[in-house]
Design a protein around this motif. Structure first.
Motif, short mmCIF file in Angstrom:
data_model
loop_
_atom_site.label_atom_id
_atom_site.label_comp_id
_atom_site.label_asym_id
_atom_site.label_seq_id
_atom_site.Cartn_x
_atom_site.Cartn_y
_atom_site.Cartn_z
N TYR A 31 0.83 -1.20 0.00
CA TYR A 31 0.00 0.00 0.00
C TYR A 31 0.87 1.26 0.00
CZ TYR A 31 -3.64 -3.12 1.94
OH TYR A 31 -4.52 -4.14 2.17
N PHE A 33 1.59 4.56 1.71
CA PHE A 33 1.29 4.71 3.13
C PHE A 33 2.08 5.88 3.71
CE2 PHE A 33 1.79 3.23 7.63
CZ PHE A 33 0.45 3.11 7.96
N GLU A 36 0.23 6.78 9.83
CA GLU A 36 0.19 5.63 10.72
C GLU A 36 -1.20 5.42 11.33
OE1 GLU A 36 4.24 5.10 12.98
OE2 GLU A 36 3.86 7.25 12.73
N LYS A 38 -3.89 5.30 9.88
CA LYS A 38 -4.75 4.52 8.98
C LYS A 38 -4.45 3.02 9.01
CE LYS A 38 -5.62 8.33 5.77
NZ LYS A 38 -5.52 8.83 4.37
N LEU A 39 -3.41 2.64 9.75
CA LEU A 39 -3.00 1.23 9.79
C LEU A 39 -4.13 0.34 10.30
CD1 LEU A 39 -0.92 -1.06 9.63
CD2 LEU A 39 -0.14 -0.39 11.91
N ILE A 42 -6.84 -0.28 7.70
CA ILE A 42 -6.38 -1.14 6.60
C ILE A 42 -6.33 -2.60 7.06
CG2 ILE A 42 -4.44 -1.67 5.06
CD1 ILE A 42 -3.75 1.32 5.10
N TYR A 60 6.05 -1.50 7.83
CA TYR A 60 5.98 -0.28 7.04
C TYR A 60 7.22 0.56 7.29
CZ TYR A 60 4.04 2.17 11.22
OH TYR A 60 3.82 2.71 12.46
N ASN A 96 7.54 5.17 2.52
CA ASN A 96 6.12 5.53 2.50
C ASN A 96 5.30 4.38 1.92
OD1 ASN A 96 6.89 7.93 3.59
ND2 ASN A 96 6.29 9.20 1.87
N LEU A 98 3.47 0.41 3.09
CA LEU A 98 3.04 -0.62 4.05
C LEU A 98 2.83 -1.91 3.29
CD1 LEU A 98 1.59 -1.77 6.68
CD2 LEU A 98 -0.51 -0.77 5.73
#
Length: 205
Positions: A31, A33, A36, A38-39, A42, A60, A96, A98
């Motif tokens: 992804y 990314f 953090e 948004k981890l 996801i 990541y 950047n 993940l």
């Protein structure tokens, strides 16, 4: 890395790669990314897609600094999942990004060397299937200025080819702009000659 080097490689959109070994299936998702926070979302989405998978391991890397990273083995033996995922990102010089690897257990133990190889191979396959792009690290600044300074501010923005992220124009105007990190000193100096203008650093992306 040179002090003013601000160019980096990352993935343009989500990509997928698969590796199989002794009945176990490893599905890697790469992804773009940068946030953090948004981890969790996801991971939750991926777990809803693969509810019967035994492990959802990830790594990541953020920013230009190799020290900004996180790994998770999700109950695999320590060092057998998150670390090889991260090492694959480093060997491909990507940031950047993940990568989450979903594992369906096939009934046969692979041992730590086998797991390391599997998580590495699945991650590499997802990278091979990704579109790798080059981007520039940018610093986000907030600019507060009087409406009478609008023409001067917009001229600098145009001359320096800055990206406007948000704007609010009243008597007191406010904008958020993205400045390429290697150009920050020059651009902020140009803004500083404008009277009654205030610059505030917000974050780096």
């Amino acid at each position: 890395m040179n002090l003013f080097e601000d160019q980096y490689k990352t993935v343009d959109k989500i990509s997928e790669g698969t590796f199989r070994d002794k009945g176990s299936k490893f599905i890697a998702y790469s992804y773009p990314f940068t946030d953090e926070n948004k981890l969790k979302d996801i991971l939750s989405e991926l777990k809803s897609i693969h509810p019967k998978a035994r492990h959802h391991c990830y790594a990541y890397r953020l920013g230009m600094d190799r020290s900004v990273f996180r790994i998770n083995d999700d109950n695999e033996p320590a060092g057998s999942a998150g670390r090889p995922i991260l090492n694959t990102l480093l060997s491909n010089d990507l940031t950047n990004i993940l990568v989450i690897v979903v594992r369906y257990f096939g009934g046969t133990l692979l041992g730590i060397p086998g797991l390391i190889n599997a998580y590495k191979a699945a991650t590499q396959e997802s990278i091979n299937n990704a579109e790798i792009i080059e981007k520039y690290q940018k610093d986000i600044y907030e600019i507060d200025f009087d409406y009478l300074q609008m023409n001067n501010v917009m001229r600098i923005i145009k001359d320096e080819d800055l990206t406007i992220l948000s704007q609010n124009f009243n008597n007191n105007c406010r904008m958020e702009v993205a400045i390429r990190s290697s150009l920050v000193n020059r651009v902020t100096t140009n803004f500083s000659v404008l009277s009654e203008l205030k610059l505030k650093y917000l974050k780096t992306i």
